[in-house]
Design an enzyme around this catalytic site. Structure first.
Site, PDB file in Angstrom:
ATOM      1  N   ASP A  55       4.437 -16.995  51.157  1.00  0.00           N
ATOM      2  CA  ASP A  55       3.130 -17.184  51.798  1.00  0.00           C
ATOM      3  C   ASP A  55       2.292 -15.895  51.786  1.00  0.00           C
ATOM      4  O   ASP A  55       1.436 -15.711  52.630  1.00  0.00           O
ATOM      5  CB  ASP A  55       3.361 -17.656  53.250  1.00  0.00           C
ATOM      6  CG  ASP A  55       2.086 -18.184  53.889  1.00  0.00           C
ATOM      7  OD1 ASP A  55       1.123 -18.464  53.171  1.00  0.00           O
ATOM      8  OD2 ASP A  55       2.070 -18.291  55.131  1.00  0.00           O
ATOM      9  N   CYS A  91       5.070 -37.326  62.044  1.00  0.00           N
ATOM     10  CA  CYS A  91       5.530 -37.796  60.727  1.00  0.00           C
ATOM     11  C   CYS A  91       6.914 -38.433  60.828  1.00  0.00           C
ATOM     12  O   CYS A  91       7.863 -37.804  61.310  1.00  0.00           O
ATOM     13  CB  CYS A  91       5.559 -36.628  59.744  1.00  0.00           C
ATOM     14  SG  CYS A  91       6.183 -37.101  58.115  1.00  0.00           S
ATOM     15  N   CYS A 151      -0.241 -39.666  60.305  1.00  0.00           N
ATOM     16  CA  CYS A 151      -0.730 -38.278  60.474  1.00  0.00           C
ATOM     17  C   CYS A 151      -2.256 -38.238  60.469  1.00  0.00           C
ATOM     18  O   CYS A 151      -2.869 -37.542  61.292  1.00  0.00           O
ATOM     19  CB  CYS A 151      -0.146 -37.358  59.400  1.00  0.00           C
ATOM     20  SG  CYS A 151      -0.491 -37.838  57.698  1.00  0.00           S
TER      21      CYS A 151
END
Ligand code: B12
Length: 319
Positions: A144, A258, A205
């Site tokens: 990331d 989810c 979602c």
């Protein structure tokens, strides 16, 4: 440079030993489709003020601009779900930030894995009698923190499919996963295949997002995302039309709902467990933290990204 399957097996097993729950191998190709979609996303302004995404566009599209002779991307997933439950009426921090900063923790593991890969001995090709030492092998790793499309590589490497909430869902573990990549000049014999998208007709979602940030299947408008507003927005204020719904750092709503996420599968990595100092704290208690206290509590946490100013702003916005 070609390499046999045993090498892939030993990379997978070393990764597992380091705590990665999934390892996948993708051929380093130009991300044509994904970069077209990224381009459209940027043109629609869905990146909000994250202008650094556009700056790294060419590298995101062509990984060979990151490593000239890249042949493969090894995608790795680290599971971070822990058993803590938020009280509905208390300020909420997103799960990924309950404990220590994953960048630091996973980087250490990537370093070990990369050194391991570089130290492997390749089997010579039949015509080549000499054993080659893999000091010829190059690796570069990111978690990331680079101009890399972590999710696109995870899809290619068969880690999971990209869900309608835009996060990668692994069929077994769900989406509470940190993704990281090791780029290498090794060409493997076998590459993983993408897994089937199992979102189907499910829109839980999309319907659960209180700000309507999931504007279409598989697409997010960061301007409307509570995670963006509480972490990446560097302005003094959060727009009036955003209701934080109790979140003061990041947001987990689209993943909490989810059906592929499991409460009962938890990591035993203590680094990601909720900090004791934060458990059960009220808005008043969190707002009363001084800058020194904030810096001390969050010194090793992702929460420091919002800085004391952002922390105070986010808490104030709950009023
Ligand atoms: C920018 C960014 C954000 C932004 C934008 C979010 C986003 N969806 O991209 C903001 C600040 C909002 C954000 C929030 C979060 N983030 Co973030 N973020 C990133 C970052 C740095 C870049 C992502 C990126 O390139 N976005 C650009 C857009 C265009 O990408 P995209 O949304 O995936 O769009 C694709 C789809 O729309 C697709 N598409 C278009 N049409 C269609 C149609 C179909 C059928 C399909 C399948 C796909 C598809 O094409 C696009 C390009 O591939 C990555 C790290 C990295 N280097 O990759 C982490 C990353 C995505 N984030 C991560 C996390 C954990 C989060 C949060 C959960 C944190 C939190 N709890 O608050 C939230 C989740 C919010 C959400 N629902 O996405 C993880 C996700 C792990 C996972 N399991 O997938 C990542 C991978 C970091 C990591 N290395 O672990 N993030």
């Amino acid at each position: 440079m070609l390499i046999d399957n045993n090498i892939q097996l030993s990379i997978r097993s070393k990764a597992e030993e380091l705590g990665f729950v999934k390892t996948g191998f993708a051929r380093a190709e130009i991300l044509e489709k994904e970069s077209d979609e990224l381009r459209q996303w940027l043109e629609l302004g869905y990146d909000a003020d994250m202008k650094w995404i556009e700056k790294g566009f060419d590298k995101r599209k062509d990984i060979r601009l990151v490593m000239e002779d890249a042949k493969s991307v090894i995608s790795l997933a680290y599971y971070y779900n822990t058993p803590y439950e938020h009280s509905e009426n208390l300020p909420k921090i997103s799960r990924y930030a309950w404990g220590k900063d994953y960048h630091k923790i996973i980087k250490k593991k990537l370093k070990v894995l990369s050194r391991f890969i570089e130290s492997l001995i390749i089997t010579p090709k039949p015509q080549n009698t000499e054993k080659q030492h893999l000091s010829l092998i190059k690796t570069k790793f990111y978690v990331d923190d680079g101009p890399i499309m972590d999710k696109a590589w995870a899809v290619k490497a068969g880690i999971g499919w990209q869900g309608k909430h835009t996060n990668i869902i692994n069929p077994e573990y769900g989406s509470w996963l940190f993704l990281s990549d090791i780029i290498t000049n090794i060409e493997f014999d076998i590459y993983d295949e993408p897994v089937e998208d199992m979102c189907g007709n499910c829109n839980i979602c999309i319907n659960a997002c209180p700000t309507g940030a999931l504007i279409d299947d598989y697409k997010i408008n960061s301007n409307l995302c509570i995670s963006y507003q509480t972490i990446e927005n560097k302005e003094d204020d959060i727009p009036g039309y955003i209701d934080l719904s109790g979140w003061i750092y990041g947001c987990d709503i689209c993943q909490d709902v989810c059906p592929f996420n499991h409460k009962d599968i938890v990591t035993d990595d203590a680094d990601f467990y909720m900090k004791e100092e934060l458990k059960g704290k009220t808005k008043e208690e969190l707002s009363a933290l001084t800058e020194e206290e904030f810096n001390a509590i969050f010194a090793d946490s992702p929460v420091k990204r919002t800085k004391y100013k952002g922390w105070k702003r986010n808490l104030k916005k709950l009023e």
